[in-house]
Design an enzyme around this catalytic site. Sequence first.
Site, PDB file in Angstrom:
ATOM      1  N   LYS A 108       0.824  -1.219   0.000  1.00 40.28           N
ATOM      2  CA  LYS A 108       0.000   0.000   0.000  1.00 40.28           C
ATOM      3  C   LYS A 108       0.853   1.261   0.000  1.00 40.28           C
ATOM      4  O   LYS A 108       0.675   2.171   0.811  1.00 40.28           O
ATOM      5  CB  LYS A 108      -0.982  -0.013   1.180  1.00 40.28           C
ATOM      6  CG  LYS A 108      -1.974  -1.172   1.104  1.00 40.28           C
ATOM      7  CD  LYS A 108      -2.974  -1.141   2.240  1.00 40.28           C
ATOM      8  CE  LYS A 108      -3.960  -2.298   2.128  1.00 40.28           C
ATOM      9  NZ  LYS A 108      -3.330  -3.616   2.372  1.00 40.28           N
ATOM     10  N   ARG A 109       1.758   1.336  -0.939  1.00 39.07           N
ATOM     11  CA  ARG A 109       2.601   2.518  -1.086  1.00 39.07           C
ATOM     12  C   ARG A 109       1.781   3.665  -1.668  1.00 39.07           C
ATOM     13  O   ARG A 109       0.837   3.455  -2.425  1.00 39.07           O
ATOM     14  CB  ARG A 109       3.790   2.215  -1.990  1.00 39.07           C
ATOM     15  CG  ARG A 109       4.797   1.237  -1.395  1.00 39.07           C
ATOM     16  CD  ARG A 109       5.559   1.874  -0.252  1.00 39.07           C
ATOM     17  NE  ARG A 109       6.615   0.985   0.230  1.00 39.07           N
ATOM     18  CZ  ARG A 109       6.610   0.378   1.407  1.00 39.07           C
ATOM     19  NH1 ARG A 109       5.577   0.546   2.227  1.00 39.07           N
ATOM     20  NH2 ARG A 109       7.606  -0.381   1.784  1.00 39.07           N
TER      21      ARG A 109
END
Length: 302
Positions: A108-109
């Site tokens: 979940k960058r």
Amino acid sequence: MNMRFAEQVRVEVERKGNAACVGIDPALERMAGVLLASCKSDGGGQPDAEELLTRFGRLIVDAVADLVPVVKPQSAYFERFGPAGMRALETVMRYAKKKGLLVVLDVKRGDIGETSSAYAEAYLGNGPWAEMVDCLTLAPYMGPDSLEPFARVAMRTGKGLFVCVRTSNPGAAYLQNLIAEGKPVYAHVAEMVAGLAERQGVAGYSDMGAVVGATLASEAREIRAMLPKSLFLVPGLGAQGGSLAVVRDCFDADGGGAIVSSSRGVNYPVGEFTSLDQLGEAVRQAARSFVQDVQSCRTAVV
């Protein structure tokens, strides 16, 4: 460039006969005693972290490799153990690739500018993680400029992206369902994803996909209508209380366009186990049951 991610998913779903994805979430507090006891001590009475995480990940991969097309390691469970955990993550992902599985790295960058570009190159481009990672999860709430660098690199390399559009966690509605300019925030995010998906200009499904939780109701149908060219990653079945009926709405009319994920429900089967072989077989049986549930959704759609 090799076959694009969305096409790889289509081929592997057809080959394995299902659209299931198994997460790899090594939570120390949930692990079976037989697994903990199988690892040498770190000198402080705890199992050696790198050995334990590697053994856990390989056990999951071995149990599901011939059953499902995709695995999804959750980076946080490895990161919490520092360098030892990251070495284990590398080993597990390489092992999954060797076994013929597609790997979605759940990190979940989401950032902007050069930082986002650096993340994109690291995981999707020419960085050391890229050879192990087929697809990455992204958090979009810093806006379109946080997604565009990832989209550019993915377009170049054929890797995949899953952007969190409407997630399955209980607190998601606090932000994602807020109304802005007459529609919920998640709809604005879906529009961002749709624009990037259209820009790819590929036949069939785009490599710019969406995370859409299985705990939703009408939102799944709404988002599917907004994103006809995007693959969906659908978490929430099992421990999060997701609904099979909602999962059906995430597939397209032909029973395609989505992969459905379960982590805890497969990783941690109920029971007492006296050997790693016994534990591995229990994981395999949990995976079989999960695959059957996913297939029932696709069959109902078709």
